[in-house]
Design a protein around this motif. Structure first.
Motif, short mmCIF file in Angstrom:
data_model
loop_
_atom_site.label_atom_id
_atom_site.label_comp_id
_atom_site.label_asym_id
_atom_site.label_seq_id
_atom_site.Cartn_x
_atom_site.Cartn_y
_atom_site.Cartn_z
N ARG A 67 32.67 36.59 -20.58
CA ARG A 67 32.51 36.50 -19.12
C ARG A 67 31.98 37.81 -18.58
O ARG A 67 32.52 38.88 -18.85
N PHE A 68 30.92 37.71 -17.80
CA PHE A 68 30.26 38.89 -17.22
C PHE A 68 30.29 38.77 -15.70
O PHE A 68 29.74 37.82 -15.13
N SER A 69 30.95 39.72 -15.07
CA SER A 69 31.00 39.77 -13.61
C SER A 69 29.96 40.77 -13.13
O SER A 69 30.09 41.99 -13.36
N ALA A 70 28.93 40.27 -12.48
CA ALA A 70 27.85 41.14 -12.03
C ALA A 70 28.32 42.10 -10.94
O ALA A 70 27.71 43.15 -10.74
N TRP A 71 29.39 41.76 -10.26
CA TRP A 71 29.89 42.63 -9.19
C TRP A 71 30.36 43.97 -9.74
O TRP A 71 30.28 44.98 -9.06
N GLN A 72 30.84 44.00 -10.97
CA GLN A 72 31.31 45.25 -11.56
C GLN A 72 30.16 46.23 -11.80
O GLN A 72 30.38 47.44 -11.83
N TYR A 73 28.95 45.73 -11.98
CA TYR A 73 27.79 46.59 -12.23
C TYR A 73 26.82 46.57 -11.04
O TYR A 73 25.65 46.90 -11.20
N ALA A 74 27.32 46.16 -9.86
CA ALA A 74 26.43 46.02 -8.71
C ALA A 74 25.83 47.36 -8.29
O ALA A 74 24.72 47.41 -7.76
N GLY A 75 26.54 48.46 -8.51
CA GLY A 75 26.03 49.76 -8.11
C GLY A 75 25.10 50.40 -9.11
O GLY A 75 24.55 51.47 -8.85
N GLU A 228 26.98 33.05 -39.37
CA GLU A 228 26.83 31.59 -39.42
C GLU A 228 26.79 31.11 -40.87
O GLU A 228 27.49 30.16 -41.24
N ILE A 229 25.98 31.75 -41.69
CA ILE A 229 25.85 31.32 -43.08
C ILE A 229 27.12 31.63 -43.86
O ILE A 229 27.54 30.86 -44.73
N TYR A 230 27.76 32.74 -43.54
CA TYR A 230 28.99 33.09 -44.25
C TYR A 230 30.12 32.12 -43.93
O TYR A 230 30.84 31.66 -44.82
N GLN A 231 30.29 31.78 -42.65
CA GLN A 231 31.38 30.90 -42.25
C GLN A 231 31.06 29.41 -42.42
O GLN A 231 31.93 28.58 -42.22
N ARG A 232 29.79 29.10 -42.72
CA ARG A 232 29.35 27.72 -42.92
C ARG A 232 29.51 26.89 -41.64
O ARG A 232 29.96 25.74 -41.69
N ARG A 233 29.11 27.46 -40.53
CA ARG A 233 29.08 26.73 -39.27
C ARG A 233 28.19 27.48 -38.29
O ARG A 233 27.92 28.67 -38.45
N ARG A 234 27.72 26.76 -37.29
CA ARG A 234 26.85 27.36 -36.29
C ARG A 234 27.68 28.15 -35.28
O ARG A 234 28.83 27.81 -34.98
N LEU A 235 27.09 29.19 -34.74
CA LEU A 235 27.74 30.04 -33.74
C LEU A 235 26.88 30.04 -32.48
O LEU A 235 25.65 30.20 -32.55
N ARG A 236 27.54 29.92 -31.34
CA ARG A 236 26.86 29.98 -30.05
C ARG A 236 27.66 30.88 -29.11
O ARG A 236 28.87 30.69 -28.93
N VAL A 237 26.98 31.86 -28.57
CA VAL A 237 27.59 32.80 -27.64
C VAL A 237 27.37 32.28 -26.22
O VAL A 237 26.23 32.15 -25.78
N VAL A 238 28.45 31.96 -25.54
CA VAL A 238 28.39 31.43 -24.17
C VAL A 238 28.71 32.58 -23.21
O VAL A 238 29.84 33.07 -23.18
N LEU A 239 27.71 33.00 -22.49
CA LEU A 239 27.86 34.11 -21.55
C LEU A 239 27.98 33.55 -20.14
O LEU A 239 27.02 32.96 -19.61
N GLU A 240 29.14 33.72 -19.53
CA GLU A 240 29.41 33.20 -18.19
C GLU A 240 29.16 34.31 -17.17
O GLU A 240 29.87 35.32 -17.15
N ILE A 241 28.16 34.12 -16.34
CA ILE A 241 27.74 35.13 -15.36
C ILE A 241 28.25 34.72 -13.99
O ILE A 241 27.91 33.64 -13.49
N THR A 242 29.07 35.55 -13.39
CA THR A 242 29.62 35.29 -12.06
C THR A 242 29.32 36.48 -11.15
O THR A 242 29.05 37.58 -11.62
N GLY A 243 29.41 36.24 -9.86
CA GLY A 243 29.26 37.32 -8.88
C GLY A 243 27.84 37.80 -8.69
O GLY A 243 27.62 38.85 -8.08
N LEU A 244 26.86 37.05 -9.18
CA LEU A 244 25.48 37.51 -9.05
C LEU A 244 24.98 37.40 -7.61
O LEU A 244 24.10 38.16 -7.20
N ASP A 245 25.55 36.47 -6.84
CA ASP A 245 25.10 36.30 -5.45
C ASP A 245 25.70 37.35 -4.52
O ASP A 245 25.52 37.26 -3.30
N THR A 246 26.42 38.33 -5.05
CA THR A 246 26.94 39.43 -4.24
C THR A 246 26.19 40.74 -4.48
O THR A 246 26.60 41.77 -3.96
N CYS A 247 25.11 40.68 -5.26
CA CYS A 247 24.36 41.89 -5.61
C CYS A 247 23.08 41.97 -4.79
O CYS A 247 22.67 41.02 -4.11
#
Length: 609
Positions: A67-75, A228-247
């Motif tokens: 989870r990425f809160s854009a408000w924390q890096y707004a400055g 992915e190859i080591y664990q024998r399954r696919r990996l997907r990184v889900v990045l949740e971006i919030t607070g972008l409309d406050t920047c």
């Protein structure tokens, strides 16, 4: 709440896929905890992964949520760099610092082999040979040094010492350099390196800054492919971006460009969930100076970026009641306060009775007891008021989330607005109690309805209150029992003429048809009730009414005309005017004042004689 729901459902889907996949295959997943951690380190150093068709056909997947809160890096000037840093830090926390550090120094990018092959690993012979050579050289050097120390009889001690020292130094320096690189990546994370690059103004404005960040992202993508190859399954990184409309607009553009850059690779294991208000985001894109000509229409730009739009549907009645119930229950301080005050009130009454009995038994202590009787009664009366206020607050909140009450239809389907209403109701009820005592004439249900009215239609309510105030100042106020809706209807045309001036304030209002049904049928507040409730209203911005009053005052001003000289008038008209001056003033002045304070025909001033 939506993000938590999405996370839970995606994890449930991943679990079902993995269980179904394991039923059709014979192999098992490789763990990365416990004994599997040492095996992972061995694979990182000595083996190279191979992307086969078998791996591409795998359906089981694991989602990594960051989870990425854009408000924390707004400055920050480089908001998108904060996005990349958060991504790297999240992967580092998921799998540990040591595996990623080893891969950064000794890892090998996955190779591609055509055809349907089961072999997914290739031994890195040159690494094995290099490590074996270093170990042999180190052993040989130490052996020669040992022989040089004990070979005094022989004449080759100096030669043994020289060869042994050289072999030990070379092999040891190679091992130390490798260990130093691993330790550097171990203690200095990617996030710190990116933040250090951002802090360097000269380098951040250079083209090499973007290239360096892309290298870090590429290294991270290769590491995920290895896992992915080591664990024998696919990996997907889900990045949740919030607070972008406050920047700021430029920061918003930077984050969207970073998302497009990360998704430019078709095999990138990233999924971005953008939680924003599209109207605000579109306005930011249109006002950004760097997007002129590219995003003149912000909605079209979002359509080119977002691949799966999902607008939160209108909240149902049952869901709204549940959220209101949760918002009311979250105010546990009210319930605890009511219980405490009830206990205190009963304890205070019992204490007073015991004190009276003791006074009757012993007449010598009557004077001190009489001195403390006044403060005790005042405290008991204050406690009784607190108990009544707490009960009134509870009654008002129960009306707010009552399924049989029509008030639920006017509560917005926004959780933030619900909490704002729930937090405002106790303050309004307490102020109303301080003003009227035992709620004479106004009920807690009317108080909570007034709070909803001020929250949902601040502009229209302020307009009705301002017109009422102007009529009172002009001496033509309506009766106390007159409906407030009639006051609004009498001046609605004038409000329509000011739509362009009050456009931003009108955007705060909700559905106009609901406002008509609310104030005209379900909750017909009178003028007297509106004036009483206005003194207890805390969720209505009074600057709106002040602005409306100024606009109405300016609109009623008349353009002054140049007076004509009496000598140029017709002598008969002049003599006629001189015969009855008092009649002219008496007949025209009141009409002029009435016209200035109560404009007709939608607020337009009529010409005056």
């Amino acid at each position: 709440m939506m993000l938590d729901k999405i996370m839970a459902l995606m994890q449930q889907e991943a679990t079902q896929r993995e269980a179904e996949e394991l039923r059709h295959v014979q192999w098992q997943l490789r763990p990365i905890r416990g004994w599997g951690f040492s095996k992972l380190l061995w694979y990182l150093v000595f083996l190279q992964p191979i992307i086969t068709e078998l791996h591409l056909r795998r359906k089981n997947v694991k989602f990594l949520f960051i989870r990425f809160s854009a408000w924390q890096y707004a400055g920050s000037d480089k908001l998108w760099a904060g996005l990349v840093a958060t991504l790297c830090e999240g992967i580092r926390q998921q799998y540990g610092a040591l595996p990623f550090s080893l891969y950064s120094v000794l890892g090998k990018k996955a190779a591609t082999r055509p055809g349907y092959r089961h072999r997914e690993w290739h031994c890195r012979g040159h690494v094995c040979l290099a490590l074996l050579a270093l170990l042999v050289a180190l052993s040989l050097g130490m052996s020669l040094l040992y022989l040089s120390m004990g070979s005094h009889v022989l004449g080759h001690s100096n030669m043994f010492r020289a060869f042994g020292g050289a072999a030990t130094t070379l092999s040891g320096s190679g091992l130390l350099m490798a260990m130093y690189s691993v330790g550097k990546h171990l203690f200095v994370s990617q996030r710190k390196r990116i933040e250090r690059l951002v802090s360097q103004e000269k380098f951040s404005s250079h083209l090499g800054f973007m290239c360096q960040v892309k290298k870090e992202v590429g290294l991270l993508t290769d590491f995920l492919c290895f896992l992915e190859i080591y664990q024998r399954r696919r990996l997907r990184v889900v990045l949740e971006i919030t607070g972008l409309d406050t920047c700021y607009p430029e920061r918003v553009v930077g984050v969207l460009n970073a998302i497009n850059t990360l998704l430019s690779d078709s095999h990138a294991p990233f999924i971005f969930i953008l939680v924003v208000d599209p109207s605000i985001l579109a306005a930011c894109l249109e006002s950004a100076g760097s997007m002129k000509g590219t995003a003149d229409n912000g909605y079209l730009f979002l359509n080119r970026t977002v691949t799966l739009p999902f607008s939160v549907p209108i909240m149902g009645r049952r869901t709204k009641l549940q959220f209101l119930h949760d918002a009311v229950r979250s105010r546990d301080d009210l319930l605890c306060r009511e219980m405490t005050l009830n206990v205190r009130s009963w304890g205070g009454a019992g204490g007073g009775a015991v004190t009276g009995g003791e006074a009757g038994a012993g007449g010598g202590d009557v004077a001190p007891l009489l001195e403390t009787e006044g403060p005790a009664r005042a405290e008991s009366a204050q406690s009784l008021l607190e108990v009544k206020a707490a009960r009134s607050i509870q009654e008002a909140l129960c009306c707010l989330h009552d399924e049989c009450d029509c008030l639920i239809d006017y509560v917005p389907d926004n959780v933030v607005s619900m909490r704002r209403i729930v937090n405002t109701v106790p303050i309004t009820v307490r102020l109303l109690q301080q003003q009227q005592g035992d709620f004479e004439g106004l009920s807690p249900r009317q108080a909570v309805a007034w709070v909803v009215l001020a929250n949902q239609w601040p502009c229209r309510l302020s307009w009705a209150l301002q017109c009422l105030e102007d009529q009172q100042q002009a001496g033509s106020a309506p009766e106390a029992s007159a409906p407030l809706w009639d006051v609004f209807c009498d001046h609605s045309l004038e409000l329509h003429t000011m739509t362009a001036t009050l456009q931003k304030v009108l955007d705060l209002d909700g559905d106009p048809e609901l406002f008509q049904r609310f104030l005209g049928a379900d909750f017909p507040f009178t003028v007297a009730e509106a004036q009483s409730l206005l003194r207890c209203t805390v969720n209505l911005d009074h600057s709106i009414r002040h602005r409306m009053g100024l606009i109405r005052a300016v609109s009623t001003l008349k353009t002054p005309r140049t007076p004509k000289s009496p000598a140029r008038k017709d002598p008969h008209a002049a003599s006629g005017a001189n015969h009855a001056p008092g009649a002219a003033w008496a007949g025209q002045a009141p009409a002029r004042v009435c016209e200035a304070h109560q404009p007709q025909d939608g607020g337009k001033s009529r010409p005056m004689a």
